[in-house]
Design an enzyme around this catalytic site. Sequence first.
Site, PDB file in Angstrom:
ATOM      1  N   SER A  33       0.913  -1.141  -0.116  1.00  0.00           N
ATOM      2  CA  SER A  33      -0.002  -0.045   0.024  1.00  0.00           C
ATOM      3  C   SER A  33       0.891   1.389   0.120  1.00  0.00           C
ATOM      4  O   SER A  33       0.368   2.374  -0.429  1.00  0.00           O
ATOM      5  CB  SER A  33      -1.047   0.156   1.102  1.00  0.00           C
ATOM      6  OG  SER A  33      -0.269  -0.368   2.535  1.00  0.00           O
ATOM      7  N   ASP A 232      -3.837   6.102  10.705  1.00  0.00           N
ATOM      8  CA  ASP A 232      -3.741   4.789  10.792  1.00  0.00           C
ATOM      9  C   ASP A 232      -2.574   4.134  11.538  1.00  0.00           C
ATOM     10  O   ASP A 232      -2.454   2.811  11.678  1.00  0.00           O
ATOM     11  CB  ASP A 232      -4.285   3.830   9.772  1.00  0.00           C
ATOM     12  CG  ASP A 232      -3.350   4.163   8.422  1.00  0.00           C
ATOM     13  OD1 ASP A 232      -2.205   4.801   8.802  1.00  0.00           O
ATOM     14  OD2 ASP A 232      -3.756   3.931   7.502  1.00  0.00           O
ATOM     15  N   HIS A 235       0.315   4.168   7.271  1.00  0.00           N
ATOM     16  CA  HIS A 235       0.600   4.502   5.853  1.00  0.00           C
ATOM     17  C   HIS A 235       1.209   5.899   5.808  1.00  0.00           C
ATOM     18  O   HIS A 235       0.795   6.712   6.842  1.00  0.00           O
ATOM     19  CB  HIS A 235      -0.827   4.656   5.061  1.00  0.00           C
ATOM     20  CG  HIS A 235      -1.350   3.238   5.042  1.00  0.00           C
ATOM     21  ND1 HIS A 235      -2.562   2.914   5.375  1.00  0.00           N
ATOM     22  CD2 HIS A 235      -0.892   2.239   4.186  1.00  0.00           C
ATOM     23  CE1 HIS A 235      -2.881   1.538   4.969  1.00  0.00           C
ATOM     24  NE2 HIS A 235      -1.599   1.343   4.284  1.00  0.00           N
TER      25      HIS A 235
END
Length: 261
Positions: A33, A232, A235
């Site tokens: 990601s 979060d 990220h």
Amino acid sequence: MSLNFFLAFLLAFSFVQSQELSPTKIFLLAGQSNMAGRGGVNNDTWNMLIPPESTPSPFILQLSRNKTWVVAHEPLHKDIDSTKVCGVGPGMPFAHEILAEDPNFGVIGLVPCAIGGTNITQWAKGSNNYRHLVERADASLRSGGKIEALLWYQGESDTQDQTDANMYKERLYNFFTNIRSDLNCPNLPIIQVALASGYNPTLEEIVRAVQLENDLPNLQTVDAKGLPLEGDRLHLSTPAQVQLGKMLADAFLNNFPKPIQ
Ligand SMILES: *[C@@H]1O[C@H](CO)[C@@H](O)[C@H](O)[C@H]1NC(C)=O
Ligand SMILES: *[C@@H]1O[C@H](CO)[C@@H](O)[C@H](O)[C@H]1NC(C)=O
Ligand SMILES: *[C@@H]1O[C@H](CO)[C@@H](O)[C@H](O)[C@H]1NC(C)=O
């Protein structure tokens, strides 16, 4: 007379329009990601803020999902990592920084291939991700140009399980060696990112140690540790991705000098 001029103009215009876009310097972007880009994504919503370092440029192209070249635009991985909400990643700031440092570099082609949530086993030779990476790399060369490097940011998913963390080095090096071989480019420059985040701090350190040890030829590591994260805690934020893109560009320009023409 003026009609002829008009027709000539029309012809020239349609010729320019039908010219296929093609890059001279190609970079593969793969991993999970943080390579796909989650900058500005919170609660599954992207804030749509594009920093100046990530704006479109006629000198930066991307290989679309259907393997045609288009002017690159955020989110770069939107049609590739398509089951997730994508945001700002390191690819655009990487390309902008290269062009800022070397205005004669040529048209850059970015080949987005990263998929969120993937562990290193899911990139092993024979996997779908591996196959797509090779297919897209091959397609990227159809209009000319040369693959300059693989940019790789992956490993967070391998910080959940002790065995995965312990196996990371072997699996990663197999992946690097296989991909170089299948791209017929045994010395392909690879720039990897050492993790900024993970699921388990102890296991994250094991994976980071592999990344920082860095003992394959033509492999460079940039360390993302300490760059600001989204809420979060996994990220990289948009400013972090901009900084990472610049770090990747500097690592490329400083370590992989131009071949003698
Ligand atoms: C995301 O959702 C949580 C819980 O509803 C909320 O506290 C938080 O402020 C939200 N974050 C953003 C950036 O909207
Ligand atoms: C391929 O994708 C690009 C970008 O999404 C689009 O502009 C183009 O029309 C597509 N081409 C084909 C042949 O589907
Ligand atoms: C990697 O991911 C796959 C698919 O999510 C999962 O089945 C597997 O257990 C994970 N770990 C390893 C080492 O394969």
